[in-house]
Write an enzyme that holds these catalytic residues in place. Sequence first.
Site, short mmCIF file in Angstrom:
data_model
loop_
_atom_site.label_atom_id
_atom_site.label_comp_id
_atom_site.label_asym_id
_atom_site.label_seq_id
_atom_site.Cartn_x
_atom_site.Cartn_y
_atom_site.Cartn_z
N HIS A 127 1.03 -1.17 -0.13
CA HIS A 127 0.08 0.05 0.05
C HIS A 127 0.96 1.29 -0.12
CE1 HIS A 127 -3.39 -2.64 0.95
NE2 HIS A 127 -2.49 -3.23 2.11
N HIS A 156 -4.54 -12.50 0.62
CA HIS A 156 -4.06 -13.11 2.17
C HIS A 156 -4.50 -14.51 2.34
CE1 HIS A 156 -2.53 -9.18 2.26
NE2 HIS A 156 -3.43 -8.34 2.91
N ASP A 207 2.41 -7.10 1.80
CA ASP A 207 1.47 -6.22 2.40
C ASP A 207 2.27 -5.07 3.24
OD1 ASP A 207 -1.25 -5.63 3.05
OD2 ASP A 207 -0.98 -6.71 4.93
N ARG A 245 -17.55 -11.20 8.23
CA ARG A 245 -17.42 -11.15 9.66
C ARG A 245 -16.34 -10.33 9.83
NH1 ARG A 245 -15.13 -16.20 11.52
NH2 ARG A 245 -14.51 -16.50 9.22
N ARG A 273 -10.47 -3.59 -6.58
CA ARG A 273 -10.74 -4.25 -5.36
C ARG A 273 -11.84 -4.16 -4.91
NH1 ARG A 273 -7.18 -3.56 0.25
NH2 ARG A 273 -6.74 -5.64 0.65
N TYR A 286 -8.65 3.29 10.30
CA TYR A 286 -7.37 3.45 10.73
C TYR A 286 -6.57 4.72 10.18
CZ TYR A 286 -5.68 1.09 6.79
OH TYR A 286 -5.65 0.61 5.34
#
Length: 292
Positions: free
Chosen positions: A30, A180, A247, A127, A121, A46
């Site tokens: 990122h 992931h 990541d 969940r 994306r 965040y």
Amino acid sequence: MDLLPCLPPIANTRAPKIPTPAGACDTHFHLFGPQAKFPFADSRSYTPDDAPLEDLLKMLDALGMTHGVIVQGNAHGTDNSAVLDALQREPRRLRAAAIVKPDTGRDTLKHMADLGIRALRFHHMPRGVGFSPLGMQSFEKLAPIMADLGLHAQFMMDANALDSALPFFKNWKLPVVIDHMGNVDGKLGADQPGVQQMCKLLAEGRIWVKVSGAYRVSTQYPDYPDAKLIHEALVRANPDQIIWGTDWPHPRMEKDMPEDGHLLDLFNAWTPDTKLRKKILVDNPRKLYCFD
């Protein structure tokens, strides 16, 4: 605004123990900020430290990565300005996956594709917490334009929710990439339904999987032995549709920040065959992201 903790990445990436093959690609990282130029979204879950292009390139150089794929992160929402700026500055080295609003028009997406966007994306984490609602319905609305422009679909997805996603892919001909290792729980092992479903779909050639984010699958820092079993199962299922990424800068981490050289060392140890490592690091991303 109640924001999740977010530590900065380890500053000085060390070189991997095994030299990285020429043409290798980190397919998942990122860019954040700099905030003074590229403000964060008000709706973010965040607030990361700045992780600008200059720091990214140092990390890639340290790992020996020829190419890289930027993945739009939650902190910037659907404003892909930082990503597009990086693509224009590094047009040969970088490609990207964007996050856009479902009403984004063809002309806008065509412009983004021309700059190096290769995927859109979406999120399908029933969940999960902190993710935008840009999920399967958004994909369904954008799919015709994506197909026309050759943009594949990338999903931050709970692999245990794959069954509910599959109907949306019934007529989809382009790749579907799962981030992931499907965000499964490593403690449940490689026999859990989500992993078995990914392996089945991989074997049928219906999905691609990033064997990235071992630390998101496992809590067993720093070597993540339970993630290793899932990694191995996915690679066995279809190594032609497996890719890898760091990541970096590892958003949403509140402790046990991974070190990127160590993550690449783990990939190399978990994938001991030299030809297989080259396939995953070089050949597969070259095909998927259209690198020269």
